[in-house]
Write a protein that holds these residues in place. Structure first.
Motif, mmCIF file in Angstrom:
data_model
loop_
_atom_site.group_PDB
_atom_site.id
_atom_site.type_symbol
_atom_site.label_atom_id
_atom_site.label_comp_id
_atom_site.label_asym_id
_atom_site.label_seq_id
_atom_site.Cartn_x
_atom_site.Cartn_y
_atom_site.Cartn_z
ATOM 1 N N SER A 282 0.843 -1.206 0.000
ATOM 2 C CA SER A 282 0.000 0.000 0.000
ATOM 3 C C SER A 282 0.873 1.249 0.000
ATOM 4 C CB SER A 282 -0.925 0.014 1.211
ATOM 5 O OG SER A 282 -1.854 -1.037 1.119
ATOM 6 N N TYR A 283 1.945 1.216 0.791
ATOM 7 C CA TYR A 283 2.880 2.336 0.778
ATOM 8 C C TYR A 283 3.563 2.433 -0.589
ATOM 9 C CZ TYR A 283 7.122 4.999 1.236
ATOM 10 O OH TYR A 283 8.124 5.912 1.009
ATOM 11 N N ALA A 284 3.972 1.298 -1.121
ATOM 12 C CA ALA A 284 4.699 1.298 -2.398
ATOM 13 C C ALA A 284 3.872 1.923 -3.515
ATOM 14 C CB ALA A 284 5.116 -0.117 -2.775
ATOM 15 N N LYS A 285 2.586 1.667 -3.510
ATOM 16 C CA LYS A 285 1.747 2.123 -4.622
ATOM 17 C C LYS A 285 0.976 3.406 -4.332
ATOM 18 C CE LYS A 285 1.284 -2.328 -6.834
ATOM 19 N NZ LYS A 285 0.357 -3.263 -7.456
ATOM 20 N N ALA A 286 1.055 3.904 -3.114
ATOM 21 C CA ALA A 286 0.322 5.120 -2.749
ATOM 22 C C ALA A 286 0.807 6.304 -3.588
ATOM 23 C CB ALA A 286 0.497 5.419 -1.268
ATOM 24 N N GLY A 287 -0.148 7.027 -4.156
ATOM 25 C CA GLY A 287 0.178 8.223 -4.918
ATOM 26 C C GLY A 287 0.743 7.971 -6.300
ATOM 27 N N THR A 288 0.670 6.735 -6.772
ATOM 28 C CA THR A 288 1.200 6.435 -8.107
ATOM 29 C C THR A 288 0.060 6.386 -9.122
ATOM 30 O OG1 THR A 288 0.999 4.030 -7.886
ATOM 31 C CG2 THR A 288 3.038 5.029 -7.080
ATOM 32 N N GLN A 289 0.421 6.356 -10.360
ATOM 33 C CA GLN A 289 -0.554 6.267 -11.442
ATOM 34 C C GLN A 289 -0.758 4.820 -11.871
ATOM 35 O OE1 GLN A 289 -2.284 8.890 -12.467
ATOM 36 N NE2 GLN A 289 -1.163 10.125 -10.971
ATOM 37 N N ASN A 290 -0.551 3.890 -10.962
ATOM 38 C CA ASN A 290 -0.626 2.470 -11.261
ATOM 39 C C ASN A 290 -2.045 2.077 -11.673
ATOM 40 O OD1 ASN A 290 0.282 -0.115 -11.523
ATOM 41 N ND2 ASN A 290 1.080 -0.268 -9.456
ATOM 42 N N ASN B 160 -3.468 -3.600 -14.870
ATOM 43 C CA ASN B 160 -2.139 -4.214 -14.943
ATOM 44 C C ASN B 160 -1.329 -3.752 -13.724
ATOM 45 O OD1 ASN B 160 -2.331 -5.498 -17.622
ATOM 46 N ND2 ASN B 160 -2.614 -3.376 -18.285
ATOM 47 N N PRO B 161 -1.656 -4.269 -12.542
ATOM 48 C CA PRO B 161 -1.090 -3.718 -11.314
ATOM 49 C C PRO B 161 0.418 -3.872 -11.166
ATOM 50 C CG PRO B 161 -2.363 -5.688 -10.846
ATOM 51 C CD PRO B 161 -2.586 -5.355 -12.289
ATOM 52 N N ARG B 162 1.025 -4.791 -11.884
ATOM 53 C CA ARG B 162 2.472 -4.974 -11.756
ATOM 54 C C ARG B 162 3.263 -4.200 -12.800
ATOM 55 N NH1 ARG B 162 2.480 -11.200 -9.637
ATOM 56 N NH2 ARG B 162 1.226 -10.689 -7.832
ATOM 57 N N GLU B 163 2.542 -3.651 -13.756
ATOM 58 C CA GLU B 163 3.202 -2.791 -14.733
ATOM 59 C C GLU B 163 3.540 -1.469 -14.056
ATOM 60 O OE1 GLU B 163 1.318 -1.770 -18.523
ATOM 61 O OE2 GLU B 163 1.340 -3.916 -18.944
ATOM 62 N N GLY B 164 4.664 -0.926 -14.381
ATOM 63 C CA GLY B 164 5.023 0.368 -13.831
ATOM 64 C C GLY B 164 5.816 0.301 -12.541
ATOM 65 N N ILE B 165 6.069 -0.884 -12.035
ATOM 66 C CA ILE B 165 6.849 -1.008 -10.796
ATOM 67 C C ILE B 165 8.241 -0.422 -11.015
ATOM 68 C CG2 ILE B 165 7.886 -2.644 -9.162
ATOM 69 C CD1 ILE B 165 4.789 -2.303 -8.925
ATOM 70 N N ASP B 166 8.802 -0.659 -12.184
ATOM 71 C CA ASP B 166 10.144 -0.135 -12.480
ATOM 72 C C ASP B 166 10.169 1.383 -12.582
ATOM 73 O OD1 ASP B 166 11.153 -2.708 -12.516
ATOM 74 O OD2 ASP B 166 10.938 -2.924 -14.687
ATOM 75 N N ASP B 167 9.000 2.003 -12.745
ATOM 76 C CA ASP B 167 8.926 3.459 -12.853
ATOM 77 C C ASP B 167 8.729 4.146 -11.503
ATOM 78 O OD1 ASP B 167 9.148 3.198 -15.622
ATOM 79 O OD2 ASP B 167 6.978 3.063 -15.880
ATOM 80 N N PRO C 184 9.576 5.592 -7.771
ATOM 81 C CA PRO C 184 10.788 6.160 -7.176
ATOM 82 C C PRO C 184 11.528 5.069 -6.382
ATOM 83 C CG PRO C 184 8.834 7.447 -6.585
ATOM 84 C CD PRO C 184 8.361 6.234 -7.317
ATOM 85 N N PRO C 185 12.824 5.233 -6.162
ATOM 86 C CA PRO C 185 13.624 4.189 -5.512
ATOM 87 C C PRO C 185 13.051 3.667 -4.187
ATOM 88 C CG PRO C 185 15.071 5.859 -6.408
ATOM 89 C CD PRO C 185 13.668 6.367 -6.585
ATOM 90 N N ALA C 186 12.605 4.534 -3.304
ATOM 91 C CA ALA C 186 12.073 4.076 -2.011
ATOM 92 C C ALA C 186 10.827 3.221 -2.205
ATOM 93 C CB ALA C 186 11.769 5.258 -1.101
ATOM 94 N N LYS C 187 9.998 3.573 -3.156
ATOM 95 C CA LYS C 187 8.777 2.803 -3.419
ATOM 96 C C LYS C 187 9.101 1.466 -4.090
ATOM 97 C CE LYS C 187 5.555 6.280 -2.700
ATOM 98 N NZ LYS C 187 4.222 6.209 -2.188
ATOM 99 N N ARG C 188 10.135 1.442 -4.936
ATOM 100 C CA ARG C 188 10.574 0.154 -5.513
ATOM 101 C C ARG C 188 11.096 -0.757 -4.411
ATOM 102 N NH1 ARG C 188 13.010 3.183 -9.676
ATOM 103 N NH2 ARG C 188 15.053 2.745 -8.789
ATOM 104 N N ARG C 189 11.846 -0.178 -3.469
ATOM 105 C CA ARG C 189 12.343 -0.986 -2.347
ATOM 106 C C ARG C 189 11.179 -1.482 -1.491
ATOM 107 N NH1 ARG C 189 16.243 3.070 -2.564
ATOM 108 N NH2 ARG C 189 15.295 4.168 -0.796
ATOM 109 N N ALA C 190 10.147 -0.650 -1.327
ATOM 110 C CA ALA C 190 8.966 -1.085 -0.580
ATOM 111 C C ALA C 190 8.287 -2.252 -1.298
ATOM 112 C CB ALA C 190 7.987 0.076 -0.403
ATOM 113 N N TYR C 191 8.235 -2.176 -2.615
ATOM 114 C CA TYR C 191 7.651 -3.286 -3.373
ATOM 115 C C TYR C 191 8.485 -4.562 -3.181
ATOM 116 C CZ TYR C 191 5.240 -5.828 -7.021
ATOM 117 O OH TYR C 191 4.500 -6.770 -7.699
#
Length: 125
Positions: A20-28, A32-39, A41-48
């Motif tokens: 929830s933290y990883a995806k909060a505020g994103t345009q996900n 396709n919920p797993r698309e865009g993970i690479d886009d 920010p670094p802290a959110k990718r680490r949260a994922y």
């Protein structure tokens, strides 16, 4: 119901809180919920990544707790170790997000040791 079983529930829900933290505020897109993970920010990718790691570690913890409780291991010991595991796993997620790699690895190892201890406790009864 023993505290250790509540810890299993917390461990099962922890990955959802982390993602929830990883995806909060994103345009996900939910299509396709797993698309865009690479886009992200670094802290959110680490949260994922922490979210995935929490899912990877859950089955061993759940099995260890159930085995220990069903085997008649002293419940106070199982409860303490299970609560310790939850605290360590929460710390692991925070350290992961904050890019504290060495501390994260140490906390991961401590949580693994706690989990192994829960699993092997019945052998020492």
């Amino acid at each position: 119901m023993p505290l250790a079983y509540w810890c299993v529930l917390i461990a099962a829900l922890m990955p959802l809180a982390i993602v929830s933290y990883a995806k909060a505020g994103t345009q996900n897109s939910n299509h396709n919920p797993r698309e865009g993970i690479d886009d992200l920010p670094p802290a959110k990718r680490r949260a994922y990544a922490a979210h995935q790691n929490a899912y990877e570690n859950f089955p061993f913890f759940a099995a260890a707790v159930i085995i220990a409780v069903v085997s008649g291991t002293p419940i106070n010991t199982v409860n303490i170790l299970a609560a310790l595991y939850i605290v360590l796993r929460a710390m692991h997620a925070v350290l992961y997000v904050n890019d504290a790699a060495t501390a994260r690895s140490i906390v991961y190892a401590l949580a693994l040791v706690a989990n192994i201890a829960i699993f092997v406790l019945p052998a020492f009864q």
